[in-house]
Design a protein around this motif. Structure first.
Motif, mmCIF file in Angstrom:
data_model
loop_
_atom_site.group_PDB
_atom_site.id
_atom_site.type_symbol
_atom_site.label_atom_id
_atom_site.label_comp_id
_atom_site.label_asym_id
_atom_site.label_seq_id
_atom_site.Cartn_x
_atom_site.Cartn_y
_atom_site.Cartn_z
ATOM 1 N N GLY A 164 -20.758 0.139 -10.105
ATOM 2 C CA GLY A 164 -20.207 0.955 -9.021
ATOM 3 C C GLY A 164 -19.259 2.023 -9.543
ATOM 4 O O GLY A 164 -19.252 3.156 -9.063
ATOM 5 N N GLN A 165 -18.474 1.667 -10.563
ATOM 6 C CA GLN A 165 -17.548 2.647 -11.142
ATOM 7 C C GLN A 165 -18.319 3.778 -11.831
ATOM 8 O O GLN A 165 -17.953 4.950 -11.731
ATOM 9 C CB GLN A 165 -16.613 1.961 -12.149
ATOM 10 C CG GLN A 165 -15.603 1.032 -11.487
ATOM 11 C CD GLN A 165 -14.795 0.243 -12.504
ATOM 12 O OE1 GLN A 165 -15.323 -0.193 -13.541
ATOM 13 N NE2 GLN A 165 -13.525 0.048 -12.214
ATOM 14 N N GLN A 166 -19.415 3.415 -12.504
ATOM 15 C CA GLN A 166 -20.240 4.442 -13.150
ATOM 16 C C GLN A 166 -20.851 5.369 -12.098
ATOM 17 O O GLN A 166 -20.931 6.585 -12.281
ATOM 18 C CB GLN A 166 -21.360 3.795 -13.978
ATOM 19 C CG GLN A 166 -20.845 3.080 -15.209
ATOM 20 C CD GLN A 166 -21.964 2.501 -16.082
ATOM 21 O OE1 GLN A 166 -23.139 2.674 -15.799
ATOM 22 N NE2 GLN A 166 -21.585 1.809 -17.136
ATOM 23 N N GLN A 167 -21.270 4.759 -10.984
ATOM 24 C CA GLN A 167 -21.862 5.549 -9.909
ATOM 25 C C GLN A 167 -20.833 6.558 -9.376
ATOM 26 O O GLN A 167 -21.168 7.729 -9.151
ATOM 27 C CB GLN A 167 -22.311 4.609 -8.792
ATOM 28 C CG GLN A 167 -23.517 5.097 -8.041
ATOM 29 C CD GLN A 167 -24.256 3.954 -7.352
ATOM 30 O OE1 GLN A 167 -23.701 2.878 -7.108
ATOM 31 N NE2 GLN A 167 -25.509 4.187 -7.023
ATOM 32 N N LYS A 168 -19.605 6.097 -9.197
ATOM 33 C CA LYS A 168 -18.562 7.016 -8.729
ATOM 34 C C LYS A 168 -18.346 8.145 -9.741
ATOM 35 O O LYS A 168 -18.139 9.296 -9.351
ATOM 36 C CB LYS A 168 -17.244 6.271 -8.513
ATOM 37 C CG LYS A 168 -17.268 5.365 -7.300
ATOM 38 C CD LYS A 168 -15.939 4.642 -7.174
ATOM 39 C CE LYS A 168 -15.986 3.585 -6.086
ATOM 40 N NZ LYS A 168 -14.800 2.713 -6.101
ATOM 41 N N ALA A 169 -18.375 7.810 -11.026
ATOM 42 C CA ALA A 169 -18.178 8.845 -12.056
ATOM 43 C C ALA A 169 -19.299 9.887 -11.990
ATOM 44 O O ALA A 169 -19.059 11.087 -12.137
ATOM 45 C CB ALA A 169 -18.127 8.206 -13.446
ATOM 46 N N MET A 170 -20.531 9.434 -11.743
ATOM 47 C CA MET A 170 -21.650 10.383 -11.669
ATOM 48 C C MET A 170 -21.564 11.236 -10.399
ATOM 49 O O MET A 170 -21.966 12.399 -10.403
ATOM 50 C CB MET A 170 -22.992 9.642 -11.730
ATOM 51 C CG MET A 170 -23.293 9.041 -13.083
ATOM 52 S SD MET A 170 -22.927 10.157 -14.448
ATOM 53 C CE MET A 170 -24.154 11.419 -14.193
ATOM 54 N N ILE A 171 -21.025 10.660 -9.337
ATOM 55 C CA ILE A 171 -20.811 11.459 -8.125
ATOM 56 C C ILE A 171 -19.746 12.523 -8.418
ATOM 57 O O ILE A 171 -19.910 13.697 -8.083
ATOM 58 C CB ILE A 171 -20.423 10.549 -6.935
ATOM 59 C CG1 ILE A 171 -21.644 9.710 -6.517
ATOM 60 C CG2 ILE A 171 -19.901 11.377 -5.760
ATOM 61 C CD1 ILE A 171 -21.350 8.596 -5.525
ATOM 62 N N ALA A 172 -18.666 12.120 -9.100
ATOM 63 C CA ALA A 172 -17.610 13.086 -9.444
ATOM 64 C C ALA A 172 -18.153 14.183 -10.363
ATOM 65 O O ALA A 172 -17.813 15.365 -10.214
ATOM 66 C CB ALA A 172 -16.432 12.364 -10.108
ATOM 67 N N HIS A 173 -19.012 13.805 -11.307
ATOM 68 C CA HIS A 173 -19.645 14.785 -12.206
ATOM 69 C C HIS A 173 -20.371 15.858 -11.388
ATOM 70 O O HIS A 173 -20.265 17.054 -11.665
ATOM 71 C CB HIS A 173 -20.632 14.028 -13.111
ATOM 72 C CG HIS A 173 -21.614 14.854 -13.866
ATOM 73 N ND1 HIS A 173 -21.468 15.139 -15.202
ATOM 74 C CD2 HIS A 173 -22.763 15.452 -13.484
ATOM 75 C CE1 HIS A 173 -22.486 15.881 -15.603
ATOM 76 N NE2 HIS A 173 -23.296 16.084 -14.582
ATOM 77 N N ASN A 174 -21.088 15.420 -10.367
ATOM 78 C CA ASN A 174 -21.863 16.360 -9.552
ATOM 79 C C ASN A 174 -20.989 17.155 -8.582
ATOM 80 O O ASN A 174 -21.324 18.280 -8.236
ATOM 81 C CB ASN A 174 -22.986 15.631 -8.819
ATOM 82 C CG ASN A 174 -24.175 15.406 -9.737
ATOM 83 O OD1 ASN A 174 -24.966 16.311 -9.959
ATOM 84 N ND2 ASN A 174 -24.271 14.218 -10.323
ATOM 85 N N ILE A 175 -19.873 16.578 -8.156
ATOM 86 C CA ILE A 175 -18.945 17.342 -7.305
ATOM 87 C C ILE A 175 -18.263 18.425 -8.149
ATOM 88 O O ILE A 175 -18.106 19.565 -7.707
ATOM 89 C CB ILE A 175 -17.909 16.403 -6.639
ATOM 90 C CG1 ILE A 175 -18.612 15.543 -5.571
ATOM 91 C CG2 ILE A 175 -16.759 17.199 -6.031
ATOM 92 C CD1 ILE A 175 -17.715 14.509 -4.917
ATOM 93 N N ALA A 176 -17.901 18.072 -9.396
ATOM 94 C CA ALA A 176 -17.249 19.051 -10.281
ATOM 95 C C ALA A 176 -18.151 20.257 -10.541
ATOM 96 O O ALA A 176 -17.681 21.362 -10.786
ATOM 97 C CB ALA A 176 -16.865 18.388 -11.607
ATOM 98 N N LYS A 177 -19.422 20.030 -10.466
ATOM 99 C CA LYS A 177 -20.407 21.096 -10.672
ATOM 100 C C LYS A 177 -20.323 22.181 -9.598
ATOM 101 O O LYS A 177 -20.801 23.280 -9.785
ATOM 102 C CB LYS A 177 -21.778 20.404 -10.628
ATOM 103 C CG LYS A 177 -22.929 21.185 -11.110
ATOM 104 C CD LYS A 177 -24.147 20.251 -11.241
ATOM 105 C CE LYS A 177 -25.389 21.054 -11.534
ATOM 106 N NZ LYS A 177 -26.565 20.193 -11.734
ATOM 107 N N GLU A 178 -19.709 21.848 -8.473
ATOM 108 C CA GLU A 178 -19.647 22.755 -7.313
ATOM 109 C C GLU A 178 -21.032 23.307 -6.988
ATOM 110 O O GLU A 178 -21.273 24.522 -7.019
ATOM 111 C CB GLU A 178 -18.626 23.880 -7.552
ATOM 112 C CG GLU A 178 -17.232 23.325 -7.725
ATOM 113 C CD GLU A 178 -16.153 24.380 -7.891
ATOM 114 O OE1 GLU A 178 -16.398 25.377 -8.607
ATOM 115 O OE2 GLU A 178 -15.072 24.201 -7.312
ATOM 116 N N PRO A 179 -21.964 22.392 -6.664
ATOM 117 C CA PRO A 179 -23.354 22.806 -6.478
ATOM 118 C C PRO A 179 -23.574 23.526 -5.156
ATOM 119 O O PRO A 179 -22.769 23.404 -4.236
ATOM 120 C CB PRO A 179 -24.105 21.473 -6.492
ATOM 121 C CG PRO A 179 -23.129 20.489 -5.949
ATOM 122 C CD PRO A 179 -21.778 20.944 -6.418
#
Ligand SMILES: Nc1ncnc2c1ncn2[C@@H]1O[C@H](COP(=O)(O)OP(=O)(O)OP(=O)(O)O)[C@@H](O)[C@H]1O
Ligand SMILES: [Mg+2]
Length: 249
Positions: free
Chosen positions: A146-161
């Motif tokens: 779950g923590q890894q999943q949150k990190a990947m969500i943050a990675h994609n939010i940082a992308k400002e897609p």
């Protein structure tokens, strides 16, 4: 022009004999909150991967952010966030959560450029938004699923897609995290970023109009607007008799 515009596309995997997606058309506009449901192997993941050019479109036309997906899929992927369905970080992966989130900026930066203040700020904002400040300095492979999943969500939010696609992003998350993050995506949609979320469980969907797309055997069998609490019931009915529910005109 719609941000996503698929017109009669067919897609097939490398070496696959049959097209997985068959004659599918879909337009998605700014700010839409699209939930994609349907049984296992219906083609939901393949649909997302058609949108960002990870699987080959053999027929039809696909444009995303005005770009032809078949021609410039790299550029499409720079602009589209994608939280993949299943991932696993080796325990020895040598990156901290902060670094993984920062990698979300690399598409904008290009490989040769060093991150600027705004990149650090965007990464920090994403970490705060997802609520993983306490994990920032931990190595990603040592975290729980779950923590890894949150990190990947943050990675994609940082992308400002310009488009955010998520493939079962909550499969490992507790109900508090699900509800909280749905609020984050709702806010992204409010700012105009369309959300495309594949899911099998629908608790905690935001209280905004949902566009529900149900897939069956590589096709969209239902495409309609509904309320969050109606989603599960409609998908159940669709799985019994595909095409029973309304299609958008
Ligand atoms: N890499 C691949 N190579 C060949 N065929 C594939 C590949 N990935 C998926 N498929 C096939 O494409 C079809 C659709 O798979 P897809 O992963 O899109 O389904 P899904 O709707 O996401 O299912 P689930 O709910 O189980 O995630 C399946 O029949 C699957 O076997
Ligand atoms: Mg899938």
């Amino acid at each position: 022009m719609s941000i996503i515009d698929l017109a009669g596309i067919y897609t097939a995997y490398e070496g696959g004999e049959k097209a997985v997606i068959r004659n599918l058309s879909l337009r998605v506009d700014r700010g839409e909150y699209v939930v994609i449901g349907g049984p296992n192997s219906a083609g939901k993941t393949t649909l997302l991967e058609s949108i960002n050019g990870l699987v080959k479109i053999t027929h039809g036309r696909a444009t995303v952010c005005g770009l032809n997906v078949s021609r410039v899929s790299d550029e499409v992927r720079r602009r589209v966030g994608y939280v993949i369905q299943n991932f696993y970080f080796d325990p020895f992966t040598p990156f901290t959560v902060e670094q993984v989130v920062m990698m979300g900026r690399f598409g904008r930066l290009g490989l040769m450029n060093r991150p600027a203040r705004e990149d650090y700020d965007a990464a920090q904002r994403a970490i705060t938004q997802v609520g993983i400040e306490d994990l920032a300095h931990k190595t990603i492979g040592t975290l729980s699923g779950g923590q890894q999943q949150k990190a990947m969500i943050a990675h994609n939010i940082a992308k400002e897609p310009e488009v955010m696609m998520l493939d079962e992003p909550f499969s490992n998350l507790d109900f508090h995290a699900r509800e909280y993050l749905q609020g984050v995506f709702k806010e992204m949609a409010r700012k105009g970023v369309p959300i495309l979320m594949v899911a099998h469980a629908f608790d905690g969907l935001p209280d905004i109009p949902i566009r529900l797309v149900v897939m069956n055997q590589g096709r969209i069998s239902c495409d309609r607007n509904c309320r969050a609490e109606e989603v599960e019931d409609i998908i159940r009915k669709e799985c019994v008799v595909p095409g029973k529910c309304l299609r958008r005109s």
